[in-house]
Scaffold this active site. Structure first.
Site, PDB file in Angstrom:
ATOM      1  N   VAL A  16       3.690 -12.944  12.524  1.00 13.61           N
ATOM      2  CA  VAL A  16       3.423 -11.614  13.086  1.00 13.61           C
ATOM      3  C   VAL A  16       2.053 -11.536  13.759  1.00 13.61           C
ATOM      4  O   VAL A  16       1.928 -10.968  14.864  1.00 13.61           O
ATOM      5  CB  VAL A  16       3.619 -10.511  12.009  1.00 13.61           C
ATOM      6  CG1 VAL A  16       2.778 -10.733  10.772  1.00 13.61           C
ATOM      7  CG2 VAL A  16       3.335  -9.128  12.570  1.00 13.61           C
ATOM      8  N   ALA A  17       1.019 -12.146  13.160  1.00 16.91           N
ATOM      9  CA  ALA A  17      -0.332 -12.027  13.749  1.00 16.91           C
ATOM     10  C   ALA A  17      -0.398 -12.762  15.088  1.00 16.91           C
ATOM     11  O   ALA A  17      -0.936 -12.238  16.075  1.00 16.91           O
ATOM     12  CB  ALA A  17      -1.378 -12.580  12.783  1.00 16.91           C
ATOM     13  N   LYS A  36       4.659 -25.382  14.647  1.00 20.70           N
ATOM     14  CA  LYS A  36       5.086 -26.747  14.322  1.00 20.70           C
ATOM     15  C   LYS A  36       6.580 -26.858  14.043  1.00 20.70           C
ATOM     16  O   LYS A  36       7.096 -27.954  13.882  1.00 20.70           O
ATOM     17  CB  LYS A  36       4.255 -27.326  13.182  1.00 20.70           C
ATOM     18  CG  LYS A  36       4.435 -26.684  11.855  1.00 20.70           C
ATOM     19  CD  LYS A  36       3.510 -27.344  10.836  1.00 20.70           C
ATOM     20  CE  LYS A  36       3.605 -26.611   9.526  1.00 20.70           C
ATOM     21  NZ  LYS A  36       2.750 -27.156   8.496  1.00 20.70           N
ATOM     22  N   THR A  44       6.254 -14.883   7.873  1.00 20.21           N
ATOM     23  CA  THR A  44       6.693 -13.569   8.355  1.00 20.21           C
ATOM     24  C   THR A  44       8.206 -13.443   8.278  1.00 20.21           C
ATOM     25  O   THR A  44       8.747 -12.447   7.803  1.00 20.21           O
ATOM     26  CB  THR A  44       6.243 -13.368   9.824  1.00 20.21           C
ATOM     27  OG1 THR A  44       4.828 -13.340   9.858  1.00 20.21           O
ATOM     28  CG2 THR A  44       6.811 -12.100  10.428  1.00 20.21           C
ATOM     29  N   ALA A  47       9.598 -12.488   4.902  1.00 26.76           N
ATOM     30  CA  ALA A  47       9.111 -11.291   4.199  1.00 26.76           C
ATOM     31  C   ALA A  47      10.276 -10.328   4.002  1.00 26.76           C
ATOM     32  O   ALA A  47      10.970  -9.969   4.948  1.00 26.76           O
ATOM     33  CB  ALA A  47       7.994 -10.635   4.998  1.00 26.76           C
ATOM     34  N   GLY A  50       9.051  -5.158   2.996  1.00 18.06           N
ATOM     35  CA  GLY A  50       8.823  -4.240   4.091  1.00 18.06           C
ATOM     36  C   GLY A  50       7.409  -4.231   4.598  1.00 18.06           C
ATOM     37  O   GLY A  50       6.625  -5.134   4.329  1.00 18.06           O
ATOM     38  N   GLU A 114       6.613   0.218  -3.723  1.00 17.85           N
ATOM     39  CA  GLU A 114       6.406  -1.033  -4.460  1.00 17.85           C
ATOM     40  C   GLU A 114       5.188  -0.860  -5.360  1.00 17.85           C
ATOM     41  O   GLU A 114       4.584   0.222  -5.402  1.00 17.85           O
ATOM     42  CB  GLU A 114       6.238  -2.215  -3.487  1.00 17.85           C
ATOM     43  CG  GLU A 114       7.507  -2.517  -2.707  1.00 17.85           C
ATOM     44  CD  GLU A 114       7.409  -3.716  -1.778  1.00 17.85           C
ATOM     45  OE1 GLU A 114       6.403  -4.440  -1.815  1.00 17.85           O
ATOM     46  OE2 GLU A 114       8.346  -3.922  -0.999  1.00 17.85           O
ATOM     47  N   ASP A 214      -2.583 -25.489   7.374  1.00 19.29           N
ATOM     48  CA  ASP A 214      -3.126 -26.350   8.440  1.00 19.29           C
ATOM     49  C   ASP A 214      -4.285 -25.692   9.192  1.00 19.29           C
ATOM     50  O   ASP A 214      -5.320 -26.312   9.438  1.00 19.29           O
ATOM     51  CB  ASP A 214      -2.051 -26.700   9.489  1.00 19.29           C
ATOM     52  CG  ASP A 214      -0.784 -27.252   8.881  1.00 19.29           C
ATOM     53  OD1 ASP A 214      -0.743 -27.446   7.651  1.00 19.29           O
ATOM     54  OD2 ASP A 214       0.176 -27.485   9.636  1.00 19.29           O
ATOM     55  N   HIS A 235       3.355 -14.005  -6.824  1.00 17.83           N
ATOM     56  CA  HIS A 235       4.366 -12.944  -6.849  1.00 17.83           C
ATOM     57  C   HIS A 235       5.035 -12.987  -8.213  1.00 17.83           C
ATOM     58  O   HIS A 235       5.417 -14.054  -8.680  1.00 17.83           O
ATOM     59  CB  HIS A 235       5.393 -13.153  -5.737  1.00 17.83           C
ATOM     60  CG  HIS A 235       6.214 -11.919  -5.469  1.00 17.83           C
ATOM     61  ND1 HIS A 235       7.182 -11.472  -6.334  1.00 17.83           N
ATOM     62  CD2 HIS A 235       6.179 -11.031  -4.444  1.00 17.83           C
ATOM     63  CE1 HIS A 235       7.714 -10.363  -5.844  1.00 17.83           C
ATOM     64  NE2 HIS A 235       7.123 -10.071  -4.699  1.00 17.83           N
ATOM     65  N   ARG A 281       0.307  -6.159  -8.667  1.00 16.30           N
ATOM     66  CA  ARG A 281       1.041  -7.417  -8.730  1.00 16.30           C
ATOM     67  C   ARG A 281       0.409  -8.441  -9.677  1.00 16.30           C
ATOM     68  O   ARG A 281       1.102  -9.166 -10.385  1.00 16.30           O
ATOM     69  CB  ARG A 281       1.059  -7.981  -7.310  1.00 16.30           C
ATOM     70  CG  ARG A 281       2.236  -8.785  -7.003  1.00 16.30           C
ATOM     71  CD  ARG A 281       2.246  -9.056  -5.522  1.00 16.30           C
ATOM     72  NE  ARG A 281       3.268  -8.268  -4.883  1.00 16.30           N
ATOM     73  CZ  ARG A 281       3.649  -8.434  -3.630  1.00 16.30           C
ATOM     74  NH1 ARG A 281       3.069  -9.349  -2.881  1.00 16.30           N
ATOM     75  NH2 ARG A 281       4.590  -7.702  -3.119  1.00 16.30           N
ATOM     76  N   HIS A 344       2.240 -16.939  -3.728  1.00 21.00           N
ATOM     77  CA  HIS A 344       2.871 -16.111  -2.692  1.00 21.00           C
ATOM     78  C   HIS A 344       1.965 -15.841  -1.503  1.00 21.00           C
ATOM     79  O   HIS A 344       2.404 -15.932  -0.357  1.00 21.00           O
ATOM     80  CB  HIS A 344       3.283 -14.799  -3.350  1.00 21.00           C
ATOM     81  CG  HIS A 344       4.051 -13.866  -2.470  1.00 21.00           C
ATOM     82  ND1 HIS A 344       5.276 -14.205  -1.928  1.00 21.00           N
ATOM     83  CD2 HIS A 344       3.781 -12.599  -2.051  1.00 21.00           C
ATOM     84  CE1 HIS A 344       5.724 -13.185  -1.207  1.00 21.00           C
ATOM     85  NE2 HIS A 344       4.831 -12.207  -1.246  1.00 21.00           N
ATOM     86  N   ARG A 379      -3.868  -8.280  -3.057  1.00 18.45           N
ATOM     87  CA  ARG A 379      -3.287  -7.531  -1.934  1.00 18.45           C
ATOM     88  C   ARG A 379      -2.276  -6.496  -2.422  1.00 18.45           C
ATOM     89  O   ARG A 379      -1.429  -6.792  -3.278  1.00 18.45           O
ATOM     90  CB  ARG A 379      -2.585  -8.506  -0.987  1.00 18.45           C
ATOM     91  CG  ARG A 379      -1.868  -7.833   0.162  1.00 18.45           C
ATOM     92  CD  ARG A 379      -1.297  -8.859   1.122  1.00 18.45           C
ATOM     93  NE  ARG A 379      -0.325  -9.715   0.495  1.00 18.45           N
ATOM     94  CZ  ARG A 379       0.974  -9.448   0.405  1.00 18.45           C
ATOM     95  NH1 ARG A 379       1.468  -8.325   0.904  1.00 18.45           N
ATOM     96  NH2 ARG A 379       1.799 -10.301  -0.178  1.00 18.45           N
ATOM     97  N   LEU A 385       2.345  -7.646   6.459  1.00 19.73           N
ATOM     98  CA  LEU A 385       2.910  -7.565   7.815  1.00 19.73           C
ATOM     99  C   LEU A 385       2.058  -6.613   8.666  1.00 19.73           C
ATOM    100  O   LEU A 385       1.790  -6.870   9.844  1.00 19.73           O
ATOM    101  CB  LEU A 385       4.370  -7.096   7.761  1.00 19.73           C
ATOM    102  CG  LEU A 385       5.363  -8.102   7.149  1.00 19.73           C
ATOM    103  CD1 LEU A 385       6.732  -7.447   6.923  1.00 19.73           C
ATOM    104  CD2 LEU A 385       5.526  -9.339   8.028  1.00 19.73           C
TER     105      LEU A 385
HETATM  106  C1  SIN Z   1       8.161  -8.440  -1.585  1.00 17.45           C
HETATM  107  O1  SIN Z   1       9.123  -8.055  -0.937  1.00 17.45           O
HETATM  108  O2  SIN Z   1       8.041  -8.298  -2.803  1.00 17.45           O
HETATM  109  C2  SIN Z   1       7.073  -9.155  -0.868  1.00 17.45           C
HETATM  110  C3  SIN Z   1       6.317  -8.207  -0.064  1.00 17.45           C
HETATM  111  C4  SIN Z   1       4.880  -8.612  -0.052  1.00 17.45           C
HETATM  112  O3  SIN Z   1       4.538  -9.731  -0.387  1.00 17.45           O
HETATM  113  O4  SIN Z   1       4.060  -7.749   0.228  1.00 17.45           O
END
Ligand code: SIN
Length: 535
Positions: A16-17, A36, A44, A47, A50, A114, A214, A235, A281, A344, A379, A385
């Site tokens: 995405v970035a 690569k 991405t 994922a 969301g 979440e 890398d 995760h 998390r 993760h 995070r 994302l």
């Molecule tokens: C997940 O769907 O649990 C992963 C989402 C994330 O890593 O933020």
């Protein structure tokens, strides 16, 4: 393929970035996106849950900011989180305009919740395939733009530095084992590292095989500072079945009501955090690790349980997860799903300012490869994302405004020798040893003694890789092994130096958070030292 040896902007990575940056840069120059594997193969793409975003105005943005700061356990760089929360809505609206289709009911965007979110703000697509939809829409947008070219199955093997400025890269085809992969060079006015994370440094990871760090290793080799490398997010819920991959079981399952149970059937999160299954998390991951250990050092099963969820058609809401589980004879509505944590997301990475500038002129970084401090020590779920969109766009804007002239690089890259099948096999074995070392010595629960043992094993792996590359040999897996080893070393160094527990970094020998000493970010220095700086 004819990639040309001069481009205005070179982007490493097609997640995405990188894609968001390419979309911006293409309005002003020629862009080469190097990846690569094929364009779709990135973190991405996989994922699920969301993209967290505050689309409802000022108050909503302020709440998203506070949740991000609180999840980060005291060291989120607040200006970075302010940028993320405030610019996120614009970037997502733009993405929708470019064709991204998020799930809706009666025309209104659907939102889920979440861990550590104070409300439901996470947009999703095709149920549990949000990353794939974002990747699809950005790729389609970039592909119709005549000024973006993709070099697929191509890897960057070196950043070319002159007078402390990155002026181009050396590239090679990501050729299969045993094939000649002679390099070539390309000059660029600016280079963006958006190559994602390094989950493959651990034996247990939700990340795809391409996530080998890398870009982080390349940037460090070119002299860029790395920050917060001790903060690797595990995760909580990857599938834990013998013979099955560590498939991600999205936090959105808990957002839609899943319980966690131990092998005695207890809903154990009651003992760990008032937010139960929706705690941050790092807390949930450590709780699962603890419940999954027995007193004799063996393992016990821990389960996700959705059997009580009656208000949702789980197969419709989570089609990708349901299809994957069905391969193993499991269904969310009827079965306990065995889980355990897996590596993760890397909160640390190449240190950048809020515009993606690294400590090396001409070199920029964005997304998981970068560290703006936006995630602090942990995070917030589904912020990654959004991070890619917001900071990918910002890095592109800085690459444009810094406006450096092109410096032609000499085209003569040195030819490399292929490895023999036995040597390739040796690399695989060495990578596996490194991954086991990192899992055992720098995983969820750390302490000085085991971290130091980890250094010794990592150094042995490093020496094996160096022995082959010093003979002028090269292959994709050798490059990946070296990158993983460098990332592993950086994680070990930072983890030894932070003698406290904070967010994803838990030290058994220093179980408390020490704000006096460590309410700071770690910076790895070239001389091997680690310094802590308050941002
Ligand atoms: C997940 O769907 O649990 C992963 C989402 C994330 O890593 O933020």
């Amino acid at each position: 393929m004819d990639t040309g040896s001069e481009v205005d902007f070179l982007v490493i990575g097609a997640g995405v970035a990188g894609l968001r940056a390419a979309a911006e840069l293409a309005n002003h120059g020629d862009v080469l996106v190097v990846t690569k594997e094929s364009v779709g193969e990135s973190n991405t793409h996989y994922a699920q849950g969301g993209i967290a975003v505050a689309m409802e105005g000022e108050q909503d943005i302020a709440l998203h900011l506070e949740d991000t700061v609180n999840a980060g356990d005291g060291i989120v760089y607040r200006p970075a989180a302010e940028v993320l929360a405030a610019e996120g809505p614009l970037r997502v609206a733009e993405l929708i305009e470019w064709g991204a289709r998020f799930d809706r009911a009666d025309g209104r965007l659907l939102r889920t919740r979440e861990g550590a979110h104070s409300l439901a703000r996470i947009l999703h697509a095709n149920g549990d395939a949000t990353g794939a939809e974002i990747s699809r829409s950005l790729t389609a947008f970039a592909r119709v733009h005549g000024r973006v070219r993709f070099a697929e199955w191509t890897r960057v093997t070196e950043l070319l530095v002159t007078d402390h400025r990155v002026i181009g890269v050396e590239l090679a085809e990501a050729c299969p084992a045993g094939k000649d992969c002679n390099p070539w060079r390309a000059s660029a006015r600016a280079v963006l590292v958006a190559s994602g994370g390094a989950g493959q440094v651990y034996s247990d990871t939700t990340n795809p095989a391409v996530a080998t760090g890398d870009g982080i290793a390349l940037a460090a080799q070119a002299g860029a500072e790395l920050a917060d490398m001790e903060f690797y997010q595990f995760h909580p819920t990857a599938l834990s079945l013998p013979g099955a991959p560590r498939f991600l079981l999205s936090e959105a399952l808990r957002g839609e009501g899943a319980y966690l149970r131990n092998d005695r059937g207890e809903r154990f999160m009651e003992r760990y955090h008032p937010l139960l299954e929706l705690a941050p998390r790092d807390v949930v991951a450590r709780a699962i690790a603890r419940e999954g250990m027995d007193t004799a050092g063996g393992t016990r099963a821990v389960y996700l349980d959705m059997r009580h969820v009656r208000n949702l058609n789980l197969r419709e809401r989570f089609p990708g997860i349901s299809a994957f589980l069905a391969r193993y004879g499991l269904a969310l509505a009827y079965d306990l799903i065995p889980v355990r944590p897996a590596a993760h997301y890397l909160m640390g990475g190449i240190r950048t300012d809020l515009a993606g500038r690294t400590s090396v002129d001409g070199l920029y970084a964005a997304g998981e490869a970068a560290c703006t401090g936006v995630h602090g020590a942990n995070r917030l779920a589904s912020n990654s994302l959004l991070e890619g969109l917001v900071f990918g766009a910002r890095a592109a804007q800085a690459m444009l405004s810094d406006s450096r002239p092109l410096v032609r690089v000499d085209d003569g890259a040195e030819a490399r020798k292929p490895l023999s099948p036995q040597e390739e096999q040796h690399i695989e074995t060495t990578i596996a040893k490194l991954q086991d070392t990192m899992w055992a010595h720098a995983g969820l629960l750390r302490e000085e003694r085991t971290l130091r043992e980890g250094f010794a094993a990592q150094a042995e792996c490093e020496a094996e890789f160096a022995a082959l590359s010093s003979q002028g040999k090269a292959s994709r897996r050798l490059t990946e092994g070296q990158a993983l080893s460098r990332v592993g070393h950086a994680i070990l160094r930072a983890a030894v130096a932070r003698t406290e527990s904070r967010g994803a970094h838990f030290r058994k020998d220093y179980p408390q958070r020490d704000d006096q000493e460590f309410c700071k970010h770690s910076i790895l220095q070239r001389d091997g030292g680690v310094v802590f700086e308050a941002w």
